[in-house]
Design a protein around this motif. Structure first.
Motif, PDB file in Angstrom:
ATOM      1  N   GLY A 149       0.840  -1.114   0.054  1.00  0.00           N
ATOM      2  CA  GLY A 149      -0.042   0.187   0.177  1.00  0.00           C
ATOM      3  C   GLY A 149       0.853   1.310   0.080  1.00  0.00           C
ATOM      4  N   ILE A 150       1.900   1.434   0.682  1.00  0.00           N
ATOM      5  CA  ILE A 150       2.901   2.383   0.806  1.00  0.00           C
ATOM      6  C   ILE A 150       3.390   2.560  -0.381  1.00  0.00           C
ATOM      7  CG2 ILE A 150       4.998   3.394   1.705  1.00  0.00           C
ATOM      8  CD1 ILE A 150       4.198   1.894   4.583  1.00  0.00           C
ATOM      9  N   MET A 151       3.752   1.515  -1.188  1.00  0.00           N
ATOM     10  CA  MET A 151       4.613   1.626  -2.602  1.00  0.00           C
ATOM     11  C   MET A 151       3.498   2.163  -3.642  1.00  0.00           C
ATOM     12  SD  MET A 151       7.724   0.743  -2.007  1.00  0.00           S
ATOM     13  CE  MET A 151       8.455   0.355  -3.514  1.00  0.00           C
ATOM     14  N   LEU A 152       2.118   1.790  -3.633  1.00  0.00           N
ATOM     15  CA  LEU A 152       1.191   2.347  -4.217  1.00  0.00           C
ATOM     16  C   LEU A 152       0.931   3.784  -3.951  1.00  0.00           C
ATOM     17  CD1 LEU A 152      -1.275  -0.588  -4.296  1.00  0.00           C
ATOM     18  CD2 LEU A 152      -0.147  -0.276  -6.226  1.00  0.00           C
ATOM     19  N   SER A 180      11.637  -2.390   3.648  1.00  0.00           N
ATOM     20  CA  SER A 180      13.038  -2.049   3.405  1.00  0.00           C
ATOM     21  C   SER A 180      13.553  -2.679   2.148  1.00  0.00           C
ATOM     22  CB  SER A 180      14.238  -2.399   4.593  1.00  0.00           C
ATOM     23  OG  SER A 180      14.169  -3.782   4.646  1.00  0.00           O
ATOM     24  N   ILE A 181      12.977  -4.176   1.902  1.00  0.00           N
ATOM     25  CA  ILE A 181      13.257  -4.757   0.484  1.00  0.00           C
ATOM     26  C   ILE A 181      12.664  -4.015  -0.644  1.00  0.00           C
ATOM     27  CG2 ILE A 181      12.903  -6.777  -0.407  1.00  0.00           C
ATOM     28  CD1 ILE A 181      13.129  -8.074   2.366  1.00  0.00           C
ATOM     29  N   LEU A 182      11.508  -3.479  -0.393  1.00  0.00           N
ATOM     30  CA  LEU A 182      10.590  -3.035  -1.527  1.00  0.00           C
ATOM     31  C   LEU A 182      11.274  -1.728  -2.209  1.00  0.00           C
ATOM     32  CD1 LEU A 182       6.965  -3.888  -0.449  1.00  0.00           C
ATOM     33  CD2 LEU A 182       8.257  -4.936  -2.448  1.00  0.00           C
ATOM     34  N   LEU A 183      11.742  -0.807  -0.817  1.00  0.00           N
ATOM     35  CA  LEU A 183      12.409   0.342  -1.254  1.00  0.00           C
ATOM     36  C   LEU A 183      13.768   0.190  -1.971  1.00  0.00           C
ATOM     37  CD1 LEU A 183      11.321   2.336   1.880  1.00  0.00           C
ATOM     38  CD2 LEU A 183      10.653   2.813  -0.336  1.00  0.00           C
ATOM     39  N   SER A 184      14.509  -0.935  -1.587  1.00  0.00           N
ATOM     40  CA  SER A 184      15.945  -0.912  -2.096  1.00  0.00           C
ATOM     41  C   SER A 184      15.654  -1.881  -3.524  1.00  0.00           C
ATOM     42  CB  SER A 184      16.654  -1.873  -1.314  1.00  0.00           C
ATOM     43  OG  SER A 184      16.266  -2.938  -0.758  1.00  0.00           O
ATOM     44  N   ASP A 237       3.590   7.487   7.851  1.00  0.00           N
ATOM     45  CA  ASP A 237       3.358   7.065   9.263  1.00  0.00           C
ATOM     46  C   ASP A 237       2.522   5.962   9.317  1.00  0.00           C
ATOM     47  OD1 ASP A 237       2.978   6.981  11.890  1.00  0.00           O
ATOM     48  OD2 ASP A 237       2.236   9.038  12.223  1.00  0.00           O
ATOM     49  N   VAL A 238       3.216   4.923   9.583  1.00  0.00           N
ATOM     50  CA  VAL A 238       2.505   3.635   9.614  1.00  0.00           C
ATOM     51  C   VAL A 238       1.558   3.226  11.133  1.00  0.00           C
ATOM     52  CG1 VAL A 238       2.492   1.109   9.312  1.00  0.00           C
ATOM     53  CG2 VAL A 238       3.977   2.650   8.004  1.00  0.00           C
ATOM     54  N   GLY A 239       2.159   3.870  12.031  1.00  0.00           N
ATOM     55  CA  GLY A 239       1.600   3.862  13.452  1.00  0.00           C
ATOM     56  C   GLY A 239       0.100   4.364  13.495  1.00  0.00           C
ATOM     57  N   ILE A 240      -0.396   3.581  14.522  1.00  0.00           N
ATOM     58  CA  ILE A 240      -1.920   3.994  14.948  1.00  0.00           C
ATOM     59  C   ILE A 240      -2.190   3.671  16.376  1.00  0.00           C
ATOM     60  CG2 ILE A 240      -3.140   2.320  13.957  1.00  0.00           C
ATOM     61  CD1 ILE A 240      -5.164   4.543  13.065  1.00  0.00           C
ATOM     62  N   THR A 241      -2.311   4.517  17.297  1.00  0.00           N
ATOM     63  CA  THR A 241      -2.421   4.414  18.679  1.00  0.00           C
ATOM     64  C   THR A 241      -3.594   5.235  19.053  1.00  0.00           C
ATOM     65  OG1 THR A 241      -0.150   4.124  19.002  1.00  0.00           O
ATOM     66  CG2 THR A 241      -1.180   4.254  20.965  1.00  0.00           C
ATOM     67  N   GLY A 276      -4.137   7.788   6.202  1.00  0.00           N
ATOM     68  CA  GLY A 276      -3.035   7.921   5.385  1.00  0.00           C
ATOM     69  C   GLY A 276      -2.823   6.606   4.840  1.00  0.00           C
ATOM     70  N   VAL A 277      -2.035   5.758   5.689  1.00  0.00           N
ATOM     71  CA  VAL A 277      -1.590   4.385   5.301  1.00  0.00           C
ATOM     72  C   VAL A 277      -2.806   3.554   5.520  1.00  0.00           C
ATOM     73  CG1 VAL A 277       0.074   2.423   5.960  1.00  0.00           C
ATOM     74  CG2 VAL A 277       0.934   4.630   5.776  1.00  0.00           C
ATOM     75  N   GLY A 278      -3.621   3.642   6.337  1.00  0.00           N
ATOM     76  CA  GLY A 278      -4.673   2.458   6.558  1.00  0.00           C
ATOM     77  C   GLY A 278      -5.589   2.029   5.348  1.00  0.00           C
ATOM     78  N   PRO A 279      -6.187   3.335   4.692  1.00  0.00           N
ATOM     79  CA  PRO A 279      -7.057   2.874   3.416  1.00  0.00           C
ATOM     80  C   PRO A 279      -6.007   2.205   2.433  1.00  0.00           C
ATOM     81  CG  PRO A 279      -7.422   5.112   4.224  1.00  0.00           C
ATOM     82  CD  PRO A 279      -6.085   4.581   5.035  1.00  0.00           C
ATOM     83  N   MET A 280      -4.851   2.610   2.341  1.00  0.00           N
ATOM     84  CA  MET A 280      -3.905   2.013   1.305  1.00  0.00           C
ATOM     85  C   MET A 280      -3.811   0.688   1.462  1.00  0.00           C
ATOM     86  SD  MET A 280      -3.414   4.362  -0.803  1.00  0.00           S
ATOM     87  CE  MET A 280      -2.395   3.500  -1.913  1.00  0.00           C
ATOM     88  N   THR A 281      -3.657   0.301   2.866  1.00  0.00           N
ATOM     89  CA  THR A 281      -3.488  -1.373   3.108  1.00  0.00           C
ATOM     90  C   THR A 281      -4.666  -1.992   2.309  1.00  0.00           C
ATOM     91  OG1 THR A 281      -2.401  -0.719   5.152  1.00  0.00           O
ATOM     92  CG2 THR A 281      -3.302  -2.915   5.012  1.00  0.00           C
ATOM     93  N   ILE A 282      -5.852  -1.526   2.749  1.00  0.00           N
ATOM     94  CA  ILE A 282      -7.023  -2.096   2.235  1.00  0.00           C
ATOM     95  C   ILE A 282      -7.181  -2.223   0.624  1.00  0.00           C
ATOM     96  CG2 ILE A 282      -9.541  -1.984   2.055  1.00  0.00           C
ATOM     97  CD1 ILE A 282      -9.296  -0.965   5.102  1.00  0.00           C
ATOM     98  N   ALA A 283      -6.706  -0.939   0.016  1.00  0.00           N
ATOM     99  CA  ALA A 283      -6.387  -1.180  -1.366  1.00  0.00           C
ATOM    100  C   ALA A 283      -5.470  -2.169  -1.788  1.00  0.00           C
ATOM    101  CB  ALA A 283      -5.963   0.389  -1.788  1.00  0.00           C
ATOM    102  N   ALA A 284      -4.585  -2.347  -1.319  1.00  0.00           N
ATOM    103  CA  ALA A 284      -3.344  -3.452  -1.625  1.00  0.00           C
ATOM    104  C   ALA A 284      -4.013  -4.706  -1.569  1.00  0.00           C
ATOM    105  CB  ALA A 284      -1.975  -3.019  -0.848  1.00  0.00           C
ATOM    106  N   LEU A 285      -4.587  -4.878  -0.565  1.00  0.00           N
ATOM    107  CA  LEU A 285      -5.199  -6.253  -0.140  1.00  0.00           C
ATOM    108  C   LEU A 285      -6.177  -6.600  -1.380  1.00  0.00           C
ATOM    109  CD1 LEU A 285      -5.789  -8.608   2.021  1.00  0.00           C
ATOM    110  CD2 LEU A 285      -7.674  -7.430   2.770  1.00  0.00           C
ATOM    111  N   MET A 286      -6.921  -5.705  -1.746  1.00  0.00           N
ATOM    112  CA  MET A 286      -7.939  -5.911  -2.828  1.00  0.00           C
ATOM    113  C   MET A 286      -7.356  -5.990  -4.109  1.00  0.00           C
ATOM    114  SD  MET A 286     -10.913  -5.820  -1.208  1.00  0.00           S
ATOM    115  CE  MET A 286     -10.669  -5.763   0.410  1.00  0.00           C
ATOM    116  N   LYS A 287      -6.137  -5.395  -4.342  1.00  0.00           N
ATOM    117  CA  LYS A 287      -5.406  -5.609  -5.660  1.00  0.00           C
ATOM    118  C   LYS A 287      -4.843  -7.036  -5.339  1.00  0.00           C
ATOM    119  CE  LYS A 287      -2.774  -2.787  -7.760  1.00  0.00           C
ATOM    120  NZ  LYS A 287      -3.208  -2.182  -8.971  1.00  0.00           N
ATOM    121  N   ASN A 288      -4.206  -7.325  -4.499  1.00  0.00           N
ATOM    122  CA  ASN A 288      -3.756  -8.834  -4.279  1.00  0.00           C
ATOM    123  C   ASN A 288      -4.743  -9.953  -4.663  1.00  0.00           C
ATOM    124  OD1 ASN A 288      -1.042  -8.431  -3.755  1.00  0.00           O
ATOM    125  ND2 ASN A 288      -1.236  -8.266  -1.549  1.00  0.00           N
TER     126      ASN A 288
END
Length: 297
Positions: A149-152, A180-184, A237-241, A276-288
């Motif tokens: 999701g972050i890469m997207l 770290s792997i994807l960014l490199s 920012d990936v964290g959520i508290t 931020g990252v939350g909705p992107m995680t779901i979008a990535a899951l749907m793409k997968n």
């Protein structure tokens, strides 16, 4: 004096654009009589955050025309029963993606559960086979949903990454390591020089302040401070508290791993929390899940 104009990396807006494209593709498949993607999600227990996450995944499925099945178990469900269910879903030709919401209760081995899911249906991207394929840069790998999701998000917003110094805070198998792997990787986005920092890192502030891109994924609220960020950096920012906040109707406010108020003015781009990252995680899951369905054609 802040020289750069800060822009929000809007995960909601980006995820919506990505999901709209998937929605059109699904409608076209349906129109030509092809199979429609089917995601099966398993939820164990009544962890509030997990319920929220699973519900938003099921909702996303419904919005873009996927079929979704939600399987719920009590906290006490036996590991054997859960593994049997996964095996049944592996063998069910109608199911394209299997997702088991983590964390699981202590009596169930997360590792066993992750490894039980067929790699070809592991749309969360946690199976060792998919992790291995991702490390080798193979196109057929399912990439873990949050890093993907972050890469997207970077790709969709045309954030330059080539030759940049990226610092990843955190080394979890779910976010930090794959990130770290994807960014490199030799891809776009990608081609970064990556430093992974964690609880044993020395001179953390110094390392962060050299970064062009910072991905904060350590689960410590408002950990990344303004003095750790250089002018013009891109901050994800990936964290959520949940922090108690009497001034809010809900009694709490959501914060990330970044001290947003202080850090944002120094950034060229920064993700908000939430949205931020939350909705992107779901979008990535749907793409997968869509990809898994197409692979089965």
């Amino acid at each position: 004096m802040h020289l750069c104009k800060m822009q929000l990396l809007d995960g909601k807006k980006t995820a919506k654009a990505i999901l709209n494209t998937v929605k059109i593709d699904v409608a076209q498949r349906a129109a030509t009589g092809k199979k429609i993607p089917h995601l099966a999600a398993i939820l164990v227990g009544t962890n509030g955050a997990s319920q929220t996450y699973v519900n938003s995944k099921v909702k996303a499925c419904n919005e873009i025309g996927f079929i979704s099945t939600l399987i719920e178990y009590e906290e006490e469900v036996s590991e054997m029963k859960l593994l049997d269910k996964i095996q049944e879903l592996n063998e069910d030709m109608s199911v394209d993606g299997i997702l088991v919401q983590l964390p699981l209760p202590a009596h169930i081995s997360e590792r066993k559960v992750i490894e039980a899911i067929a790699a070809s249906k592991d749309v969360d991207g946690f199976h060792p086979e998919n992790i291995g394929r991702m490390i080798m840069g193979e196109a057929e790998a399912f990439i873990p949903a949050t890093p993907y999701g972050i890469m997207l998000l970077l790709e969709h917003n045309n954030i330059p990454t080539k030759g940049k110094h990226a610092v990843v805070l955190g080394r979890s198998n779910i976010v930090g390591r794959p990130m770290s792997i994807l960014l490199s990787n030799n891809t776009n986005p990608g081609n970064c020089t990556v430093t992974v920092c964690h609880s044993r890192t020395q001179n953390l502030n110094e390392i962060c302040s050299q970064a062009d891109i910072i991905v904060a994924a350590i689960g410590q609220p408002e950990f990344l401070k303004a003095e750790m960020v250089k002018e013009g950096a891109v901050v994800i920012d990936v964290g959520i508290t949940r922090l108690e906040d009497a001034s809010k109707k809900s009694g709490y406010r959501l914060v990330g791993d970044v001290d947003f108020e202080q850090v944002a003015p120094k950034c060229s781009f920064i993700t908000p929390v939430p949205g931020g990252v939350g909705p992107m995680t779901i979008a990535a899951l749907m793409k997968n899940t869509y990809k898994s369905c197409v692979n089965g054609d």
